[in-house]
Design an enzyme around this catalytic site. Structure first.
Site, mmCIF file in Angstrom:
data_model
loop_
_atom_site.group_PDB
_atom_site.id
_atom_site.type_symbol
_atom_site.label_atom_id
_atom_site.label_comp_id
_atom_site.label_asym_id
_atom_site.label_seq_id
_atom_site.Cartn_x
_atom_site.Cartn_y
_atom_site.Cartn_z
ATOM 1 N N ARG A 141 -3.868 -7.394 6.289
ATOM 2 C CA ARG A 141 -5.061 -6.857 5.623
ATOM 3 C C ARG A 141 -5.786 -7.945 4.841
ATOM 4 O O ARG A 141 -7.016 -7.945 4.778
ATOM 5 C CB ARG A 141 -4.687 -5.705 4.696
ATOM 6 C CG ARG A 141 -4.396 -4.441 5.479
ATOM 7 C CD ARG A 141 -3.520 -3.511 4.699
ATOM 8 N NE ARG A 141 -4.232 -2.916 3.593
ATOM 9 C CZ ARG A 141 -3.648 -2.517 2.477
ATOM 10 N NH1 ARG A 141 -2.350 -2.690 2.293
ATOM 11 N NH2 ARG A 141 -4.349 -1.972 1.523
ATOM 12 N N ARG A 154 2.484 3.574 0.833
ATOM 13 C CA ARG A 154 1.645 3.606 2.039
ATOM 14 C C ARG A 154 2.228 2.686 3.107
ATOM 15 O O ARG A 154 2.710 1.599 2.796
ATOM 16 C CB ARG A 154 0.227 3.132 1.677
ATOM 17 C CG ARG A 154 -0.625 4.220 1.083
ATOM 18 C CD ARG A 154 -1.932 3.728 0.513
ATOM 19 N NE ARG A 154 -2.654 2.760 1.332
ATOM 20 C CZ ARG A 154 -3.863 2.302 1.026
ATOM 21 N NH1 ARG A 154 -4.484 2.732 -0.069
ATOM 22 N NH2 ARG A 154 -4.448 1.407 1.779
ATOM 23 N N LYS A 188 -10.103 -1.257 -7.109
ATOM 24 C CA LYS A 188 -11.371 -0.544 -6.893
ATOM 25 C C LYS A 188 -11.190 0.973 -7.020
ATOM 26 O O LYS A 188 -11.968 1.643 -7.688
ATOM 27 C CB LYS A 188 -11.936 -0.853 -5.486
ATOM 28 C CG LYS A 188 -12.135 -2.321 -5.195
ATOM 29 C CD LYS A 188 -12.652 -2.559 -3.791
ATOM 30 C CE LYS A 188 -11.724 -2.102 -2.684
ATOM 31 N NZ LYS A 188 -10.440 -2.839 -2.601
ATOM 32 N N ARG A 206 2.398 -0.503 -5.462
ATOM 33 C CA ARG A 206 1.562 0.705 -5.452
ATOM 34 C C ARG A 206 2.358 1.910 -4.950
ATOM 35 O O ARG A 206 3.090 1.835 -3.985
ATOM 36 C CB ARG A 206 0.338 0.479 -4.562
ATOM 37 C CG ARG A 206 -0.533 1.712 -4.415
ATOM 38 C CD ARG A 206 -1.967 1.395 -4.062
ATOM 39 N NE ARG A 206 -2.132 0.762 -2.762
ATOM 40 C CZ ARG A 206 -3.311 0.361 -2.281
ATOM 41 N NH1 ARG A 206 -4.419 0.512 -3.002
ATOM 42 N NH2 ARG A 206 -3.385 -0.213 -1.107
ATOM 43 N N ARG A 248 -17.280 -2.810 5.057
ATOM 44 C CA ARG A 248 -16.259 -3.846 5.179
ATOM 45 C C ARG A 248 -16.645 -4.888 6.204
ATOM 46 O O ARG A 248 -15.888 -5.838 6.414
ATOM 47 C CB ARG A 248 -14.956 -3.194 5.618
ATOM 48 C CG ARG A 248 -13.911 -2.984 4.502
ATOM 49 C CD ARG A 248 -12.751 -2.264 5.144
ATOM 50 N NE ARG A 248 -11.494 -2.417 4.481
ATOM 51 C CZ ARG A 248 -11.009 -1.581 3.566
ATOM 52 N NH1 ARG A 248 -11.742 -0.585 3.136
ATOM 53 N NH2 ARG A 248 -9.809 -1.775 3.071
HETATM 54 P P1 ADP Z 1 -7.280 -0.516 0.061
HETATM 55 O O1 ADP Z 1 -7.348 0.568 -0.988
HETATM 56 O O2 ADP Z 1 -5.934 -1.133 0.088
HETATM 57 O O3 ADP Z 1 -8.404 -1.483 -0.041
HETATM 58 P P2 ADP Z 1 -8.379 1.374 1.884
HETATM 59 O O4 ADP Z 1 -7.742 2.628 1.438
HETATM 60 O O5 ADP Z 1 -9.754 1.090 1.445
HETATM 61 O O6 ADP Z 1 -7.407 0.189 1.480
HETATM 62 O O7 ADP Z 1 -8.353 1.279 3.465
HETATM 63 C C1 ADP Z 1 -7.180 1.526 4.198
HETATM 64 C C2 ADP Z 1 -7.448 1.283 5.671
HETATM 65 O O8 ADP Z 1 -8.431 2.200 6.156
HETATM 66 C C3 ADP Z 1 -7.983 -0.094 6.030
HETATM 67 O O9 ADP Z 1 -6.960 -1.067 6.140
HETATM 68 C C4 ADP Z 1 -8.654 0.205 7.385
HETATM 69 O O10 ADP Z 1 -7.692 0.357 8.413
HETATM 70 C C5 ADP Z 1 -9.261 1.579 7.132
HETATM 71 N N1 ADP Z 1 -10.632 1.478 6.576
HETATM 72 C C6 ADP Z 1 -11.028 1.864 5.343
HETATM 73 N N2 ADP Z 1 -12.342 1.622 5.165
HETATM 74 C C7 ADP Z 1 -12.781 1.049 6.312
HETATM 75 C C8 ADP Z 1 -14.039 0.535 6.740
HETATM 76 N N3 ADP Z 1 -15.132 0.552 5.937
HETATM 77 N N4 ADP Z 1 -14.126 0.020 7.998
HETATM 78 C C9 ADP Z 1 -13.060 -0.008 8.810
HETATM 79 N N5 ADP Z 1 -11.839 0.428 8.465
HETATM 80 C C10 ADP Z 1 -11.688 0.965 7.223
HETATM 81 P P1 ADP Z 2 -7.799 -0.843 -4.353
HETATM 82 O O1 ADP Z 2 -8.472 0.508 -4.336
HETATM 83 O O2 ADP Z 2 -8.747 -1.956 -4.658
HETATM 84 O O3 ADP Z 2 -6.991 -1.089 -3.120
HETATM 85 P P2 ADP Z 2 -6.011 0.358 -6.351
HETATM 86 O O4 ADP Z 2 -6.935 0.958 -7.358
HETATM 87 O O5 ADP Z 2 -5.316 1.260 -5.412
HETATM 88 O O6 ADP Z 2 -6.774 -0.843 -5.565
HETATM 89 O O7 ADP Z 2 -4.918 -0.513 -7.169
HETATM 90 C C1 ADP Z 2 -3.864 -1.208 -6.501
HETATM 91 C C2 ADP Z 2 -2.580 -1.099 -7.332
HETATM 92 O O8 ADP Z 2 -2.741 -1.850 -8.556
HETATM 93 C C3 ADP Z 2 -2.226 0.323 -7.770
HETATM 94 O O9 ADP Z 2 -0.824 0.435 -7.775
HETATM 95 C C4 ADP Z 2 -2.801 0.448 -9.178
HETATM 96 O O10 ADP Z 2 -2.061 1.351 -9.981
HETATM 97 C C5 ADP Z 2 -2.653 -0.980 -9.698
HETATM 98 N N1 ADP Z 2 -3.758 -1.405 -10.582
HETATM 99 C C6 ADP Z 2 -5.068 -1.072 -10.491
HETATM 100 N N2 ADP Z 2 -5.802 -1.677 -11.448
HETATM 101 C C7 ADP Z 2 -4.922 -2.437 -12.160
HETATM 102 C C8 ADP Z 2 -5.062 -3.315 -13.289
HETATM 103 N N3 ADP Z 2 -6.262 -3.548 -13.839
HETATM 104 N N4 ADP Z 2 -3.950 -3.935 -13.750
HETATM 105 C C9 ADP Z 2 -2.737 -3.714 -13.175
HETATM 106 N N5 ADP Z 2 -2.546 -2.902 -12.115
HETATM 107 C C10 ADP Z 2 -3.628 -2.261 -11.606
#
Ligand code: ADP
Ligand code: ADP
Length: 210
Positions: free
Chosen positions: A166, A155, A13, A122, A88
């Site tokens: 998660r 991270r 995303k 990542r 979420r």
């Molecule tokens: P990812 O990119 O792996 O989906 P995020 O960066 O979106 O993870 O979120 C990292 C952490 O931040 C989550 O595991 C949670 O602890 C917190 N967080 C992010 N967005 C929300 C939300 N909308 N509600 C509650 N906690 C959140």
């Molecule tokens: P999210 O925001 O949903 O948690 P990220 O955009 O941070 O996801 O992507 C998670 C990991 O996967 C990162 O290391 C990113 O570089 C990699 N990634 C993202 N999109 C793709 C894809 N289409 N194919 C392979 N790897 C990807």
């Protein structure tokens, strides 16, 4: 264009949101990035949420909703925004409908084995949030940010135990939003398995952008 990017952690995303934000000039609002910036700067909010993020649990709804309400009321979000990682939970979605109804929800779909591969590879540039993957999207120099040359980090919540938690939290608290937005006719699935360029093209097409 007021959008929600929904989907499990690691689905890609943030990667797509960053590109769309740059190309369309609308802010990319990632609640995770906002929380991490607060932790890095040791703000009151940062101190409150650090342990929650490290464990991979969710920050309380009330706190998160207030943060997003404030962010989408900023002038740069007047013409549109991409919400990445919010809502979420169902209470967050109900609150959002009250202060900033969206036009579309894109649901990024990816199978669990691939999610785990993406999260465990990542790497992140802490100051900017720029994201890489050791195999799928490596930096030009191993372990270094392309723009600043600074160290990339893993991270804390991309460690195996936090990843497991998660994914469970996602299934329990966030996956119900798929039905929530489907029943409101706002949801479209996006297959996140292809390479980023392909996923991005599919997103643009879905949004009617050439
Ligand atoms: P990812 O990119 O792996 O989906 P995020 O960066 O979106 O993870 O979120 C990292 C952490 O931040 C989550 O595991 C949670 O602890 C917190 N967080 C992010 N967005 C929300 C939300 N909308 N509600 C509650 N906690 C959140
Ligand atoms: P999210 O925001 O949903 O948690 P990220 O955009 O941070 O996801 O992507 C998670 C990991 O996967 C990162 O290391 C990113 O570089 C990699 N990634 C993202 N999109 C793709 C894809 N289409 N194919 C392979 N790897 C990807």
């Amino acid at each position: 264009m007021k959008l929600i990017f929904l989907g499990p952690p690691g689905a890609g995303k943030g990667t797509i949101a960053a590109r769309l934000s740059e190309d369309e000039g609308i802010p990319h609002i990632s609640t995770g990035d906002i929380f991490r910036a607060n932790i890095r700067n040791e703000t009151e909010l940062g101190k409150k949420v650090k342990a929650v993020l490290d464990a991979g649990d969710l920050v309380p709804d009330e706190l998160t909703v207030e943060l997003v309400k404030d962010r989408v009321s900023q002038p740069d979000a007047a013409n549109g925004f991409i919400l990445d990682g919010f809502p979420r939970t169902v209470p967050q979605a109900d609150a959002l409908a009250g202060f900033a109804p969206v036009d579309k929800v894109l649901n990024f779909v990816l199978e669990e084995a691939e999610i785990i591969r993406r999260l465990s590879g990542r790497r992140v540039h802490k100051a900017s949030g720029r994201t890489y993957h050791v195999l799928f999207s490596p930096p030009k120099v191993e372990g270094k940010d392309d723009v600043t040359g600074e160290e990339l980090i893993i991270r804390d919540d991309d460690q195996p135990d936090a990843i497991k938690n998660r994914l469970a939290v996602y299934e329990r608290q966030t996956a119900p939003l798929i039905e929530y937005y489907k029943s409101r006719r706002l949801l479209t699935d996006i297959d996140s398995a292809p390479k980023p360029d392909h996923v991005y093209a599919a997103v643009r097409e879905e949004l009617g952008l050439s």
